[in-house]
Design an enzyme around this catalytic site. Structure first.
Site, PDB file in Angstrom:
ATOM      1  N   VAL A 199     -18.302  -8.124  -0.273  1.00  0.00           N
ATOM      2  CA  VAL A 199     -19.114  -8.993   0.591  1.00  0.00           C
ATOM      3  C   VAL A 199     -20.409  -8.287   0.994  1.00  0.00           C
ATOM      4  CG1 VAL A 199     -17.372 -10.542   1.567  1.00  0.00           C
ATOM      5  CG2 VAL A 199     -17.660  -8.250   2.528  1.00  0.00           C
ATOM      6  N   ALA A 223     -16.109 -15.094   2.759  1.00  0.00           N
ATOM      7  CA  ALA A 223     -14.696 -14.747   2.545  1.00  0.00           C
ATOM      8  C   ALA A 223     -14.205 -14.018   3.780  1.00  0.00           C
ATOM      9  CB  ALA A 223     -14.555 -13.866   1.315  1.00  0.00           C
ATOM     10  N   ARG A 229       0.839  -1.197   0.000  1.00  0.00           N
ATOM     11  CA  ARG A 229       0.000   0.000   0.000  1.00  0.00           C
ATOM     12  C   ARG A 229       0.875   1.248   0.000  1.00  0.00           C
ATOM     13  NH1 ARG A 229      -5.098  -1.667   3.482  1.00  0.00           N
ATOM     14  NH2 ARG A 229      -5.435  -3.651   2.421  1.00  0.00           N
TER      15      ARG A 229
HETATM   16  N1  DAH Z   1      -9.255  -7.326   1.499  1.00  0.00           N
HETATM   17  C1  DAH Z   1      -9.642  -6.624   2.695  1.00  0.00           C
HETATM   18  C2  DAH Z   1      -8.593  -5.591   3.031  1.00  0.00           C
HETATM   19  O1  DAH Z   1      -7.511  -5.674   2.584  1.00  0.00           O
HETATM   20  C3  DAH Z   1      -9.818  -7.569   3.852  1.00  0.00           C
HETATM   21  C4  DAH Z   1     -11.053  -8.398   3.686  1.00  0.00           C
HETATM   22  C5  DAH Z   1     -12.237  -7.991   4.237  1.00  0.00           C
HETATM   23  C6  DAH Z   1     -10.995  -9.569   2.951  1.00  0.00           C
HETATM   24  C7  DAH Z   1     -13.387  -8.745   4.082  1.00  0.00           C
HETATM   25  C8  DAH Z   1     -12.145 -10.341   2.795  1.00  0.00           C
HETATM   26  C9  DAH Z   1     -13.352  -9.908   3.374  1.00  0.00           C
HETATM   27  O2  DAH Z   1     -12.149 -11.476   2.114  1.00  0.00           O
HETATM   28  O3  DAH Z   1     -14.448 -10.687   3.221  1.00  0.00           O
HETATM   29  O4  DAH Z   1      -8.848  -4.696   3.741  1.00  0.00           O
END
Ligand code: DAH
Length: 362
Positions: A276, A330, A219
């Protein structure tokens, strides 16, 4: 000029001399007890100033036939003494080594001296945690998959229901790669999360899907005690017929107990992630104060450990799954954060500053 009749006499003398030299050398050799003595013996009988060498030098003054006789005998004596020297030296050395071995067997060395430490390497704390988390999910029936760190915008955002120009993109400060498509748009990036692997896995497999994805994420972030520009995440995905929010809760509850202790309780609260619906954040009750409130949990009694939710129908449609038939959940978590909580580490930058005083503690 010396009269010729003296030649045989001189030659005979020389032969007699050689006999004496030989006898003397052999006799002396019997009494030799050390390598040093043997060396002195060699110098006195075979050295440059020895009688034998003197004779060998003067052989050239003899008549040809006498030269032959004396020369041959002198060389025989020389050869014999040299051979004896070598044989004795070898034998003495062997004896010496045997002696040392027996001394060692007889423990003449101080075996109470501390040994030299063998320095062994170890896995980085992030790697250790990554493996531990993956092991927990593997034991719950999940496969482990890895994906690219340089990713297309398509997988990192678009297909995860985060369209271009949608404010949700602001959730991920992105390192874009300087590469443009036909339309002149930048479309390649360093993945900001492991979620794009949800799409890649579903594209390649039919349900049921149960997979965890460990890996590096990036990031565009000013670093501080809680943020690094590079860090690890573990993503989880389960898709099948009849998967419900209860499966998500049950699985993540089991995970929390295995990682943080049997008596752990979990809390789910609404949160927003574009891919989601519903989206949640999961917290565990603080394992330091047991929920009473302390520094670790900022007096709340709860510690947030991951984001999760039911896979958005649009995401399923994007990979060609029928959302009427299939549902799934997820989740995603930061690996260093789990490690920081478990070990009470208060600065994420410690992980990647290569300070052995820190790394050696794991
Ligand atoms: N990808 C998200 C992040 O980097 C984290 C995350 C949140 C992943 C919810 C998921 C989910 O699979 O269902 O902030």
């Amino acid at each position: 000029m010396t009269p010729s009749y003296t030649w045989p006499i001189i030659a005979n003398d020389m032969l007699k001399k050689l006999e004496t030299i030989k006898a003397k050398a052999l006799d002396e050799l019997k009494h030799i007890a050390s390598v040093a003595e043997l060396e002195a013996w060699r110098v006195s009988h075979l050295g440059k100033k020895s009688e034998l060498t003197g004779i060998l030098r003067s052989v050239s003054t003899l008549s040809p036939d006498q030269r032959k006789a004396v020369g041959a005998f002198a060389n025989d004596v020389k050869g014999m003494l040299e051979m004896l020297y070598k044989e004795n030296l070898t034998a003495m050395k062997e004896q010496l080594y045997e002696g040392m071995e027996t001394a060692a067997k007889g423990e003449k060395f101080d075996i109470t001296l501390p040994g030299r430490p063998v320095s062994s390497g170890r896995l980085h704390p992030a790697t250790q945690m990554l493996r531990e988390v993956c092991d927990v999910f593997a034991s719950l029936g999940f496969q482990v998959a890895e994906g690219p760190e340089v990713e297309w915008e398509h997988y990192n955002f678009d297909t995860l229901n985060i369209p271009a120009d949608h404010p949700a993109r602001d959730m991920w400060d992105t390192f874009w790669i300087d590469h443009r498509n036909e339309k002149g748009e930048r479309h390649m990036l360093l993945r900001t999360h492991t979620s794009p692997m949800q799409i890649r896995v579903m594209e390649k497999t039919k349900p049921p899907v149960r997979v965890v994805v460990p890996g590096k994420c990036y990031r565009y972030e000013a670093t501080d005690a809680r943020h690094e520009a590079m860090f690890y995440q573990i993503e989880g995905l389960a898709v099948d017929e009849h998967i419900t929010f209860a499966d998500l809760k049950g699985t993540l509850y089991e995970f929390a107990r295995r990682m943080f202790g049997e008596e752990r309780r979990v809390r789910f609260r609404c949160d927003y992630f574009p891919f989601v619906e519903p989206g949640v954040e999961m917290a565990i009750d603080c394992f330091v104060c047991g929920g009473k409130g302390c520094r670790l949990c900022s007096d709340t009694g709860w510690i947030e450990i991951l984001g999760a939710g039911m896979v958005h129908p649009q995401v399923l449609r994007n990979v060609g799954y029928d959302p009427e038939k299939y549902t799934g959940y997820a989740f995603g978590m930061g690996v260093e954060r789990i490690s920081m909580l478990r070990y009470g580490i208060d600065d994420i930058r410690l992980f990647y500053s290569n300070d052995l005083r820190f790394l050696k503690q794991f």
